[in-house]
Design an enzyme around this catalytic site. Structure first.
Site: not given
Ligand code: ACO
Length: 333
Positions: A115, A260, A290
């Protein structure tokens, strides 16, 4: 020492738009979940009728950047290609674009800082122009990510986030009306595997997978989402402030911040921490997802095309991603 500037920009997106509803047919997810967590409504994924590659998309973006810069393609002295989704294990994509453009035997460098790749490439281009080694450099960020995503429920945390596309910029010797003021680069390798795709690589080779010596997860992107989120919001703010402090500016001076396009929630968090108004930040992750190393040049090119960024505006580019690596660039467009 010379100064450098962005003389032209271009971007290319594959035509096929995949909505959150479309993803519901492939995996257990919902439009509400994706929009609430990431802000993404749709992304571009290449389809089987429009097969392309990161070098081809980079080439298409480059043609537009060259046209918009007003230079002749024969004026390009060097190519920098940022991607983590190259066409081949080797050689890199830079030489493929050199050939596609029909350029003389100029050098071509590949950069694989995910990224942050475009900011790293921009920083190298800036240094080359500053020293006088080169006058016009083609900098490309291009990613073809959809084929490697795990599009089942198992991979849904990542596959809903990423998209395909390319952006390109021509970095030229400054004419003093616009210039790149400074760039700032950082890394922290202790988190290398927290956002990674381990194979195929020399130590995670495909035949080991076939012999059940490597688990299939090693061949799809893996992310510790919470850790990425926590680090991203801190590092974005730090590296933007580093650029502002270096140039004796404050967040009020920013005409447009192009972060980004990792996740809309991260961008909004950073915007709030820096006290920026909505019209000081440009986001297009809602439409394109992304696109890793391509997201900043696509967003900057679109922001210029749509009139959000005009010649003379102070623009801050900032990235955070795998490595972890992060960086910023402050410039007068
Ligand atoms: N659809 C539905 N449910 C989902 C999905 C999906 N696509 N993906 C995960 N879940 C579920 C999980 O299985 C979990 O279920 P559970 O509670 O039954 O175990 C629940 O949703 C919550 O999962 P988390 O991973 O805790 O979800 P979170 O609220 O943390 O959101 C996310 C995940 C969006 C990736 C978050 O961690 C985030 O915003 N991270 C930042 C990282 C990011 O955005 N990276 C981008 C790429 S890297 C970069 O460019 C720098």
């Amino acid at each position: 020492m010379y100064k450098s500037r962005i003389s032209g920009l271009g971007h290319f997106l594959p035509p096929s738009s995949v909505s959150n509803q479309d993803l519901c047919m492939l995996m257990d997810t919902s439009d509400e979940w994706i929009q609430e967590r990431t802000g993404i409504k749709s992304r571009r994924w290449v389809d089987s009728n429009n097969i392309t590659s990161s070098s081809q998309m980079g080439y298409q973006a480059s043609l537009k950047a060259i046209e918009n810069s007003g230079i002749n393609k024969s004026d390009i002295d060097h190519i920098l290609f940022a991607t983590i989704s190259p066409d081949h294990y080797f050689p890199g994509n830079g030489v493929l674009v050199q050939d596609l453009l029909g350029l003389d035997t100029i050098g071509a460098t590949d950069i694989r800082n995910a990224c942050s790749g475009f900011i790293y490439a921009l920083s190298v281009a800036n240094a080359y122009v500053q020293t006088g080694q080169y006058e016009n450099i083609l900098v490309i960020g291009s990613e073809l990510q959809s084929p490697v995503l795990d599009k089942t429920t198992n991979g849904r945390d990542l596959s809903v986030i990423f998209g395909d596309g390319a952006g390109a910029a021509i970095i030229s010797r400054s004419n003093n009306t616009s210039e790149i003021f400074s760039t700032h680069l950082h890394s922290e390798g202790k988190n290398a595997l927290e956002l990674s795709m381990k194979g195929p690589s020399a130590i995670h080779w495909v035949d080991k997978l076939e012999r059940n010596q490597i688990s299939p997860e090693n061949f799809a992107p893996q992310m510790n989402g919470t850790l990425v989120f926590k680090n991203a919001i801190v590092r974005f703010e730090q590296v933007i402030n580093e650029a502002l402090n270096k140039n004796k500016m404050s967040s009020r001076d920013i005409g447009c911040l192009i972060p980004h396009q990792a996740n809309l929630r991260i961008s909004q968090f950073v915007q709030k921490k820096l006290g920026l108004r909505d019209n000081q930040v440009f986001n297009n992750i809602q439409k394109y997802g992304n696109t890793t190393g391509a997201s900043i040049p696509i967003a900057l090119s679109e922001a210029v095309e749509q009139g959000h960024v005009k010649r003379g505006d102070i623009v801050c580019l900032a990235a955070f991603g795998a490595g972890f690596t992060w960086g910023s660039a402050l410039l007068r467009y």
